[in-house]
Design an enzyme around this catalytic site. Structure first.
Site, PDB file in Angstrom:
ATOM      1  N   VAL A   3     -82.548 -15.606 -29.302  1.00 28.19           N
ATOM      2  CA  VAL A   3     -81.165 -15.163 -29.191  1.00 28.19           C
ATOM      3  C   VAL A   3     -80.383 -15.951 -28.148  1.00 28.19           C
ATOM      4  O   VAL A   3     -79.152 -15.899 -28.125  1.00 28.19           O
ATOM      5  CB  VAL A   3     -81.118 -13.648 -28.878  1.00 28.19           C
ATOM      6  CG1 VAL A   3     -81.465 -13.368 -27.423  1.00 28.19           C
ATOM      7  CG2 VAL A   3     -79.770 -13.049 -29.237  1.00 28.19           C
ATOM      8  N   TYR A   4     -81.053 -16.689 -27.277  1.00 28.70           N
ATOM      9  CA  TYR A   4     -80.346 -17.487 -26.279  1.00 28.70           C
ATOM     10  C   TYR A   4     -79.604 -18.636 -26.969  1.00 28.70           C
ATOM     11  O   TYR A   4     -80.214 -19.566 -27.490  1.00 28.70           O
ATOM     12  CB  TYR A   4     -81.315 -18.066 -25.244  1.00 28.70           C
ATOM     13  CG  TYR A   4     -81.983 -17.068 -24.329  1.00 28.70           C
ATOM     14  CD1 TYR A   4     -81.623 -15.726 -24.315  1.00 28.70           C
ATOM     15  CD2 TYR A   4     -82.990 -17.474 -23.460  1.00 28.70           C
ATOM     16  CE1 TYR A   4     -82.245 -14.814 -23.478  1.00 28.70           C
ATOM     17  CE2 TYR A   4     -83.618 -16.564 -22.608  1.00 28.70           C
ATOM     18  CZ  TYR A   4     -83.244 -15.239 -22.633  1.00 28.70           C
ATOM     19  OH  TYR A   4     -83.876 -14.339 -21.798  1.00 28.70           O
ATOM     20  N   SER A   5     -78.282 -18.514 -26.982  1.00 27.24           N
ATOM     21  CA  SER A   5     -77.422 -19.515 -27.629  1.00 27.24           C
ATOM     22  C   SER A   5     -77.841 -19.762 -29.069  1.00 27.24           C
ATOM     23  O   SER A   5     -77.787 -20.882 -29.582  1.00 27.24           O
ATOM     24  CB  SER A   5     -77.409 -20.826 -26.827  1.00 27.24           C
ATOM     25  OG  SER A   5     -76.881 -20.620 -25.537  1.00 27.24           O
TER      26      SER A   5
END
Length: 344
Positions: free
Chosen positions: A61-63
Protein backbone atom coordinates in the site's frame (compact mmCIF):
# COMPACT_ATOMS: atom_id res chain seq x y z
CA UNK A 1 24.72 -3.19 15.54
CA UNK A 2 23.03 -5.45 18.05
CA UNK A 3 21.00 -8.34 16.61
CA UNK A 4 17.97 -9.75 18.42
CA UNK A 5 15.75 -12.76 17.91
CA UNK A 6 12.43 -11.91 16.31
CA UNK A 7 10.02 -13.10 18.94
CA UNK A 8 10.41 -16.81 19.64
CA UNK A 9 11.70 -17.52 16.13
CA UNK A 10 15.25 -18.32 15.09
CA UNK A 11 15.45 -15.23 12.86
CA UNK A 12 17.87 -12.59 14.10
CA UNK A 13 17.11 -9.00 13.16
CA UNK A 14 19.02 -5.76 13.78
CA UNK A 15 17.89 -3.60 16.70
CA UNK A 16 17.28 -0.86 14.13
CA UNK A 17 15.59 -1.56 10.81
CA UNK A 18 14.79 0.82 7.97
CA UNK A 19 11.29 1.79 6.86
CA UNK A 20 10.95 2.38 3.13
CA UNK A 21 7.73 4.40 3.33
CA UNK A 22 9.58 7.37 1.84
CA UNK A 23 10.59 5.41 -1.27
CA UNK A 24 8.73 6.41 -4.44
CA UNK A 25 6.41 8.71 -2.48
CA UNK A 26 3.04 9.26 -4.15
CA UNK A 27 -0.28 10.61 -2.90
CA UNK A 28 -1.17 12.96 -0.03
CA UNK A 29 0.27 10.75 2.74
CA UNK A 30 3.29 9.03 1.24
CA UNK A 31 4.20 12.01 -0.92
CA UNK A 32 4.49 14.07 2.27
CA UNK A 33 6.70 11.39 3.84
CA UNK A 34 9.27 11.61 1.05
CA UNK A 35 9.90 10.93 -2.63
CA UNK A 36 13.11 8.92 -2.61
CA UNK A 37 14.01 7.44 -6.01
CA UNK A 38 16.09 4.31 -6.67
CA UNK A 39 19.41 6.18 -6.82
CA UNK A 40 18.83 7.95 -3.51
CA UNK A 41 17.52 4.71 -2.02
CA UNK A 42 20.72 2.88 -2.96
CA UNK A 43 22.75 5.49 -1.10
CA UNK A 44 20.58 5.21 2.02
CA UNK A 45 20.76 1.42 1.88
CA UNK A 46 24.55 1.60 1.50
CA UNK A 47 24.70 3.56 4.76
CA UNK A 48 22.32 1.16 6.48
CA UNK A 49 24.17 -1.99 5.47
CA UNK A 50 27.49 -0.45 6.49
CA UNK A 51 25.99 0.24 9.93
CA UNK A 52 24.54 -3.27 10.24
CA UNK A 53 20.94 -2.29 9.49
CA UNK A 54 19.95 -5.17 7.21
CA UNK A 55 16.15 -5.37 7.60
CA UNK A 56 14.09 -3.18 5.27
CA UNK A 57 10.35 -2.78 5.79
CA UNK A 58 7.80 -1.80 3.16
CA UNK A 59 4.20 -2.57 2.11
CA UNK A 60 2.17 -2.95 -1.05
CA UNK A 61 0.00 0.00 0.00
CA UNK A 62 2.99 2.35 0.28
CA UNK A 63 2.60 4.57 -2.79
CA UNK A 64 0.57 1.77 -4.38
CA UNK A 65 3.56 -0.53 -4.79
CA UNK A 66 6.13 2.10 -5.76
CA UNK A 67 7.96 1.69 -2.44
CA UNK A 68 8.45 -2.02 -3.11
CA UNK A 69 9.65 -1.28 -6.64
CA UNK A 70 12.22 1.28 -5.51
CA UNK A 71 13.42 -0.97 -2.69
CA UNK A 72 13.78 -3.90 -5.09
CA UNK A 73 15.81 -1.81 -7.53
CA UNK A 74 18.00 -0.46 -4.73
CA UNK A 75 18.98 -3.89 -3.40
CA UNK A 76 19.80 -5.37 -6.79
CA UNK A 77 22.99 -7.41 -6.53
CA UNK A 78 22.91 -7.75 -2.74
CA UNK A 79 19.69 -9.61 -1.99
CA UNK A 80 21.60 -12.17 0.08
CA UNK A 81 22.91 -9.41 2.38
CA UNK A 82 19.54 -7.95 3.37
CA UNK A 83 16.16 -9.02 4.74
CA UNK A 84 12.87 -7.78 3.34
CA UNK A 85 9.70 -7.28 5.36
CA UNK A 86 6.56 -6.32 3.49
CA UNK A 87 2.88 -6.10 4.33
CA UNK A 88 -0.46 -6.66 2.62
CA UNK A 89 -4.23 -6.68 3.37
CA UNK A 90 -5.08 -2.97 3.21
CA UNK A 91 -7.11 -1.84 0.18
CA UNK A 92 -5.27 -1.19 -3.09
CA UNK A 93 -8.45 -0.38 -5.00
CA UNK A 94 -12.24 -0.52 -4.93
CA UNK A 95 -12.64 -4.04 -6.33
CA UNK A 96 -14.07 -6.87 -4.23
CA UNK A 97 -10.74 -8.72 -4.16
CA UNK A 98 -8.43 -5.74 -3.72
CA UNK A 99 -8.42 -5.77 0.07
CA UNK A 100 -8.33 -8.25 2.91
CA UNK A 101 -6.62 -11.56 3.56
CA UNK A 102 -8.65 -14.10 1.60
CA UNK A 103 -6.78 -16.98 -0.02
CA UNK A 104 -7.04 -15.48 -3.49
CA UNK A 105 -6.01 -12.02 -2.30
CA UNK A 106 -2.99 -13.24 -0.31
CA UNK A 107 -1.65 -15.39 -3.14
CA UNK A 108 -2.04 -12.59 -5.70
CA UNK A 109 -0.60 -10.00 -3.30
CA UNK A 110 2.43 -12.15 -2.54
CA UNK A 111 3.12 -12.83 -6.22
CA UNK A 112 2.77 -9.12 -7.03
CA UNK A 113 5.10 -8.13 -4.18
CA UNK A 114 7.72 -10.63 -5.35
CA UNK A 115 7.59 -9.12 -8.86
CA UNK A 116 7.89 -5.55 -7.61
CA UNK A 117 10.73 -6.43 -5.22
CA UNK A 118 12.55 -8.45 -7.87
CA UNK A 119 13.07 -11.41 -5.56
CA UNK A 120 11.82 -14.98 -5.23
CA UNK A 121 11.20 -14.90 -1.48
CA UNK A 122 10.08 -12.53 1.28
CA UNK A 123 11.82 -12.85 4.64
CA UNK A 124 8.82 -11.60 6.65
CA UNK A 125 5.29 -11.22 5.29
CA UNK A 126 2.90 -9.36 7.60
CA UNK A 127 -0.84 -8.82 7.45
CA UNK A 128 -1.29 -5.06 7.57
CA UNK A 129 -4.69 -5.25 9.29
CA UNK A 130 -7.11 -7.88 10.59
CA UNK A 131 -9.66 -9.08 8.04
CA UNK A 132 -12.80 -9.85 10.06
CA UNK A 133 -14.55 -11.22 6.97
CA UNK A 134 -12.11 -14.08 6.33
CA UNK A 135 -11.80 -17.04 8.72
CA UNK A 136 -8.42 -17.14 10.43
CA UNK A 137 -8.13 -20.77 9.32
CA UNK A 138 -8.27 -19.70 5.67
CA UNK A 139 -5.67 -17.01 6.26
CA UNK A 140 -3.24 -19.26 8.11
CA UNK A 141 -3.63 -22.20 5.74
CA UNK A 142 -2.76 -19.88 2.85
CA UNK A 143 0.27 -18.50 4.69
CA UNK A 144 1.32 -22.10 5.38
CA UNK A 145 1.17 -22.82 1.64
CA UNK A 146 3.29 -19.74 0.86
CA UNK A 147 5.88 -20.77 3.46
CA UNK A 148 5.99 -24.37 2.16
CA UNK A 149 6.40 -23.05 -1.38
CA UNK A 150 9.49 -21.11 -0.28
CA UNK A 151 7.97 -17.75 -1.17
CA UNK A 152 7.77 -16.58 2.46
CA UNK A 153 10.14 -17.39 5.32
CA UNK A 154 8.30 -15.97 8.37
CA UNK A 155 4.86 -14.47 8.98
CA UNK A 156 3.61 -11.69 11.21
CA UNK A 157 0.90 -9.09 11.64
CA UNK A 158 0.53 -5.36 12.08
CA UNK A 159 -2.02 -3.30 14.01
CA UNK A 160 -3.93 -6.32 15.39
CA UNK A 161 -5.77 -6.31 18.71
CA UNK A 162 -4.90 -8.80 21.41
CA UNK A 163 -7.85 -11.13 20.77
CA UNK A 164 -7.13 -11.15 17.04
CA UNK A 165 -3.53 -12.22 17.61
CA UNK A 166 -4.49 -14.87 20.17
CA UNK A 167 -7.25 -16.36 18.01
CA UNK A 168 -4.78 -16.69 15.16
CA UNK A 169 -2.04 -18.19 17.31
CA UNK A 170 -4.48 -20.73 18.77
CA UNK A 171 -5.55 -21.80 15.28
CA UNK A 172 -1.93 -22.04 14.14
CA UNK A 173 -1.06 -24.27 17.11
CA UNK A 174 -4.13 -26.42 16.58
CA UNK A 175 -3.36 -27.14 12.93
CA UNK A 176 0.43 -26.97 12.91
CA UNK A 177 0.54 -23.86 10.73
CA UNK A 178 3.24 -21.15 11.02
CA UNK A 179 2.83 -18.91 14.07
CA UNK A 180 3.05 -15.16 13.86
CA UNK A 181 6.49 -14.24 15.20
CA UNK A 182 6.24 -10.47 14.74
CA UNK A 183 3.73 -7.73 15.45
CA UNK A 184 4.45 -4.39 13.80
CA UNK A 185 3.03 -1.86 16.24
CA UNK A 186 2.85 1.82 17.00
CA UNK A 187 4.87 2.50 20.15
CA UNK A 188 6.56 5.68 21.33
CA UNK A 189 7.09 7.88 24.37
CA UNK A 190 3.89 9.70 23.41
CA UNK A 191 1.98 6.53 22.53
CA UNK A 192 2.38 3.70 25.06
CA UNK A 193 -0.92 1.86 24.48
CA UNK A 194 1.06 -1.15 23.24
CA UNK A 195 2.04 -1.87 26.85
CA UNK A 196 -1.48 -2.46 28.14
CA UNK A 197 -2.31 -5.72 26.36
CA UNK A 198 -0.10 -6.41 23.36
CA UNK A 199 3.21 -6.33 25.21
CA UNK A 200 2.13 -8.90 27.85
CA UNK A 201 0.76 -11.02 25.00
CA UNK A 202 4.08 -10.76 23.17
CA UNK A 203 5.97 -11.83 26.27
CA UNK A 204 3.67 -14.78 26.89
CA UNK A 205 3.42 -15.97 23.28
CA UNK A 206 6.86 -15.14 21.89
CA UNK A 207 5.75 -12.41 19.47
CA UNK A 208 8.40 -9.75 18.87
CA UNK A 209 7.54 -6.10 18.32
CA UNK A 210 8.67 -4.24 15.22
CA UNK A 211 8.03 -0.62 16.21
CA UNK A 212 6.68 1.83 13.67
CA UNK A 213 6.70 5.62 14.12
CA UNK A 214 9.04 5.60 17.15
CA UNK A 215 9.05 9.41 17.10
CA UNK A 216 5.31 9.71 17.58
CA UNK A 217 4.39 10.50 13.97
CA UNK A 218 7.17 13.09 13.72
CA UNK A 219 6.40 14.85 17.00
CA UNK A 220 9.60 13.85 18.83
CA UNK A 221 12.07 15.47 16.46
CA UNK A 222 12.97 18.23 18.92
CA UNK A 223 11.47 20.86 16.63
CA UNK A 224 7.98 21.00 18.17
CA UNK A 225 7.91 23.21 21.26
CA UNK A 226 5.42 24.64 23.71
CA UNK A 227 4.04 28.00 22.60
CA UNK A 228 5.56 27.78 19.12
CA UNK A 229 3.82 27.05 15.80
CA UNK A 230 4.60 23.92 13.84
CA UNK A 231 7.86 24.33 11.93
CA UNK A 232 7.42 25.28 8.28
CA UNK A 233 8.84 21.99 6.99
CA UNK A 234 7.00 19.65 9.38
CA UNK A 235 5.10 16.87 7.62
CA UNK A 236 2.44 17.19 10.34
CA UNK A 237 0.90 20.04 8.34
CA UNK A 238 -0.24 17.46 5.78
CA UNK A 239 -0.28 14.17 7.70
CA UNK A 240 -1.42 14.81 11.30
CA UNK A 241 -4.92 13.55 10.50
CA UNK A 242 -3.57 10.19 9.31
CA UNK A 243 -1.59 9.37 12.45
CA UNK A 244 -2.20 8.65 16.15
CA UNK A 245 -3.42 11.68 18.13
CA UNK A 246 -1.39 13.18 20.97
CA UNK A 247 -2.58 15.81 23.42
CA UNK A 248 -0.36 18.88 23.35
CA UNK A 249 0.35 19.03 27.09
CA UNK A 250 1.32 15.36 27.15
CA UNK A 251 3.69 15.92 24.24
CA UNK A 252 5.32 18.94 25.85
CA UNK A 253 5.75 17.14 29.18
CA UNK A 254 7.63 14.37 27.39
CA UNK A 255 9.70 16.85 25.37
CA UNK A 256 10.68 18.67 28.58
CA UNK A 257 12.01 15.40 30.01
CA UNK A 258 13.83 14.63 26.77
CA UNK A 259 15.39 18.10 26.79
CA UNK A 260 16.88 17.54 30.23
CA UNK A 261 18.36 14.18 29.25
CA UNK A 262 19.67 15.60 25.97
CA UNK A 263 21.63 18.17 27.96
CA UNK A 264 23.07 15.44 30.19
CA UNK A 265 24.00 12.99 27.43
CA UNK A 266 24.82 15.17 24.46
CA UNK A 267 22.37 13.08 22.42
CA UNK A 268 19.51 14.39 20.31
CA UNK A 269 15.86 14.06 21.25
CA UNK A 270 15.16 11.48 18.49
CA UNK A 271 18.17 9.41 19.57
CA UNK A 272 16.97 9.37 23.19
CA UNK A 273 13.39 8.49 22.22
CA UNK A 274 14.58 5.54 20.11
CA UNK A 275 17.08 4.37 22.74
CA UNK A 276 14.27 4.29 25.33
CA UNK A 277 12.26 1.98 23.05
CA UNK A 278 15.21 -0.35 22.57
CA UNK A 279 15.22 -1.05 26.30
CA UNK A 280 11.53 -2.03 26.46
CA UNK A 281 10.38 -5.66 26.75
CA UNK A 282 9.47 -7.57 23.54
CA UNK A 283 11.00 -4.95 21.21
CA UNK A 284 12.92 -6.83 18.55
CA UNK A 285 13.59 -3.90 16.21
CA UNK A 286 12.72 -0.22 15.93
CA UNK A 287 11.92 0.89 12.38
CA UNK A 288 13.59 4.18 11.55
CA UNK A 289 12.85 6.28 8.50
CA UNK A 290 14.74 9.03 6.75
CA UNK A 291 14.19 11.36 3.83
CA UNK A 292 17.89 12.06 3.48
CA UNK A 293 21.33 10.96 4.62
CA UNK A 294 21.49 13.48 7.47
CA UNK A 295 18.29 12.17 9.08
CA UNK A 296 19.43 8.58 8.64
CA UNK A 297 22.83 9.12 10.27
CA UNK A 298 21.23 10.93 13.19
CA UNK A 299 18.79 8.06 13.80
CA UNK A 300 21.62 5.52 13.59
CA UNK A 301 23.15 7.35 16.55
CA UNK A 302 20.42 5.90 18.76
CA UNK A 303 22.48 2.73 19.30
CA UNK A 304 25.88 2.08 20.88
CA UNK A 305 25.03 3.68 24.23
CA UNK A 306 22.44 3.24 26.98
CA UNK A 307 20.24 5.50 29.06
CA UNK A 308 20.80 5.20 32.80
CA UNK A 309 18.13 3.65 35.05
CA UNK A 310 17.45 7.10 36.52
CA UNK A 311 16.97 8.61 33.06
CA UNK A 312 14.65 5.78 32.06
CA UNK A 313 12.60 6.37 35.21
CA UNK A 314 12.21 10.07 34.36
CA UNK A 315 11.07 9.28 30.84
CA UNK A 316 8.65 6.66 32.14
CA UNK A 317 7.15 9.13 34.60
CA UNK A 318 6.79 11.91 32.03
CA UNK A 319 5.14 9.66 29.44
CA UNK A 320 2.82 7.55 31.62
CA UNK A 321 -0.94 7.99 31.19
CA UNK A 322 -3.87 6.25 32.86
CA UNK A 323 -4.66 2.95 31.19
CA UNK A 324 -8.27 2.31 30.09
CA UNK A 325 -10.52 -0.28 31.71
CA UNK A 326 -9.94 -3.16 32.37
CA UNK A 327 -6.24 -2.41 32.68
CA UNK A 328 -6.07 0.42 35.23
CA UNK A 329 -7.03 -1.75 38.26
CA UNK A 330 -3.94 -3.87 37.59
CA UNK A 331 -1.80 -0.76 37.91
CA UNK A 332 -3.53 0.77 40.93
CA UNK A 333 -4.88 -1.96 43.21
CA UNK A 334 -2.63 -4.26 45.20
CA UNK A 335 -4.75 -7.40 44.83
CA UNK A 336 -4.78 -7.14 41.04
CA UNK A 337 -1.09 -6.27 40.91
CA UNK A 338 -0.07 -9.30 42.99
CA UNK A 339 -1.92 -11.62 40.61
CA UNK A 340 -0.70 -9.91 37.44
CA UNK A 341 2.70 -8.24 37.80
CA UNK A 342 3.30 -5.59 35.12
CA UNK A 343 5.28 -6.41 32.00
CA UNK A 344 7.29 -3.23 32.40
Amino acid sequence: MEYRRLGASGLKVPALSFGAGTFGGQGPLFGAWGQTDAQEARRLIDICVEAGVTLFDTADVYSHGASEEVLGAAITGRRDRVMISTKTSLPLGDGPDEAGSSRSRLIRACEAALRRLGTDYIDLLQLHAFDAGTPVEEVLATLDDLVRAGKVRYVGVSNFSGWQVMKSLAAADRHGWPRYVAHQVYYSLVGRDYEWELMPLGLDQGVGALVWSPLGWGRLTGKIRRGQPLPQGSRLHETAGFGPPVEDEHLFRVVDALDGIATETGKTIPQIAINWLLQRPTVSSVIIGARNEEQLRQNLGAVGWTLTPEQLTRLDAASTVTAPYPYFPYRRQEGFARLNPPAV
